[in-house]
Design an enzyme around this catalytic site. Structure first.
Site, PDB file in Angstrom:
ATOM      1  N   HIS A 210      -1.216  52.234  73.125  1.00 38.00           N
ATOM      2  CA  HIS A 210       0.156  52.384  73.671  1.00 38.00           C
ATOM      3  C   HIS A 210       0.755  53.785  73.567  1.00 38.00           C
ATOM      4  CE1 HIS A 210       0.380  48.232  73.951  1.00 38.00           C
ATOM      5  NE2 HIS A 210       0.189  47.915  72.674  1.00 38.00           N
TER       6      HIS A 210
ATOM      7  N   TYR B 187      -3.619  41.098  63.907  1.00 35.53           N
ATOM      8  CA  TYR B 187      -2.944  40.929  62.732  1.00 35.53           C
ATOM      9  C   TYR B 187      -3.036  39.884  61.706  1.00 35.53           C
ATOM     10  CZ  TYR B 187      -1.452  44.561  65.957  1.00 35.53           C
ATOM     11  OH  TYR B 187      -1.197  45.637  66.708  1.00 35.53           O
TER      12      TYR B 187
END
Length: 420
Positions: A156, A325
């Site tokens: 990103h 995550y």
């Protein structure tokens, strides 16, 4: 110095030992694994989702299962600023260097909840870039056909700002370096649940780089980009391929979409090398997104990527990590399968998790729900999926159709013919 100019493996990284895990009998190919515990310093804090414990637990699990037995772990160095300028402005790099002294309100996407400032941020981020670049060098120098860096995949980060837990974009730096060192057709495939926006933006007008991203639909998830109509610009029209998938898409739908688009585009593009971002936040238990893949689906993805690299890129494959995550139940198992796949040491999915590893997890997180084996299915079988165009009416069909119609004609392919 070790292979590809890496430093010798540090003493605090144990060499893996075999402990009876069932491994496939296939011969091991020439593959490089980049790892050092210093990569754990890329750490936004214990309360941040991007917790480096996921890397530590992955290496511990791969070690306990014997996947890394007798594998020299290549230790990277931080890259110099000149290499970072391949992906970032000098002003931004300087801002990262100064951020720990400047406090929380520093701009450039730094000091936000997603990208909080931490001590030695520049050094830790530069080491992540150095680790992916080391893998790229191994392949470019012909010292390995494949390389893997689970600490990489910071897709990103933009040219002038941090974004989405990513400070420096190691993928962009490595691809840029490879373009200057003998390659002029590189395919980047992003399987993270989030759109690979930073890499797409960097090469949106470069016809030498094909970027492919399968991700949760941008209307429903950060970063809000990655629509099927984003196809590149100028001479690079058709070089950006995006497949936005509806929430709750599971293994069968995800693999259906992948096989309906990616192999055909790769065959037409004829890449010399595959770079793959292998984020595992597409899992159904991931707390930050809404796709519904399993560890078995991830394993199937990695095996497919290996096959595509062998078929279309003479086996050259650079794999990096990315998001993920669910720190205990998902990331260690999925990325252990990734390491094993790169090394041609595929782990039997029915393999029980080593007791020593489970005890380590429970010591770190008392009461945690720890998985028992390397699969989430009853028999360890790979997910079954139907092919696009067979009339099954799968809910991902419209996404596939939109993507095929956006890019297939640019490769001389018929978007409505399932044989293409």
């Amino acid at each position: 110095m070790d292979r590809c100019g890496a430093r010798p493996r540090s003493r605090n990284v144990p060499m893996a030992k075999q402990d009876g895990t069932r491994l496939s009998s296939g011969a091991m190919s020439s593959s490089a694994v980049v790892w050092d515990s210093a990569l754990l310093a890329y750490n936004f804090g214990s309360d941040h989702p991007f917790n480096p414990v996921r890397l530590d637990l992955t290496v511990r699990l791969a070690t306990a299962l014997g996947v890394l037995q007798d594998v020299p772990l290549l230790v990277p160095d931080p890259v110099q600023a000149e290499e970072l300028y391949r992906a970032h402005t000098a002003e931004y790099v300087e801002a990262v260097k100064q951020a720990p002294m400047a406090g929380w309100d520093v701009g450039y996407g730094l000091g936000t909840p997603d990208n909080p400032v931490f001590t030695d941020m520049h050094e830790a981020s530069s080491l992540v870039v150095g680790s992916t670049l080391l893998g790229a060098r191994c392949i470019a120098e012909g010292k390995a056909r494949r390389a893997v860096n689970i600490a990489g995949g910071l897709h990103h980060a933009m040219r002038d700002r941090a974004s989405g837990f990513c400070v420096y974009n190691d993928c962009v730096v490595a691809i840029s370096w490879l373009l200057d060192h003998g390659f002029d057709r590189i395919a980047y495939i992003d399987t993270d649940v989030h759109h690979g926006d930073g890499v797409q933006a960097a090469f949106y007008g470069d016809p030498r780089v094909l970027t492919v991203s399968l991700h949760q639909h941008p209307f429903t998830l950060f970063p809000g980009t990655g629509y099927s109509g984003e196809i590149g610009e100028g001479e690079a029209e058709g070089r950006a391929v995006n497949i936005p998938l509806p929430p709750q898409t599971g293994d069968a739908g995800w693999l259906r979409a992948f096989h309906a688009v990616v192999p055909s585009v790769l065959a037409a593009f004829r890449p010399q090398l595959l770079v793959t971002q292998c984020g595992v936040d597409s899992h159904e238990e991931d707390p930050l997104a809404d796709l519904s893949l399993t560890v078995d689906g991830h394993r199937a993805i990695y095996r497919t990527l290996r096959e595509l690299a062998d078929t279309h890129a003479e086996g050259r494959w650079l794999a990096v990590g990315g998001g993920g995550y669910q720190l205990i139940r998902v990331v260690p198992r999925s990325w252990t399968h990734l390491l094993a796949t790169v090394l041609d040491r595929d782990v039997d999915p029915r393999t029980p998790l080593p007791r020593a590893w489970t005890e380590q997890v429970l010591a770190m997180a008392p009461g945690a729900e720890v998985p028992t084996s390397m699969t989430e299915s009853s028999d360890g079988a790979e997910p079954v999926f139907s092919r696009w165009g067979d009339g099954s009416g799968d809910p991902v069909d419209s996404a596939v159709r939109d993507t095929r119609r956006a890019v297939f004609p640019m490769y001389g392919l018929d978007p409505d013919d399932p044989r293409d």
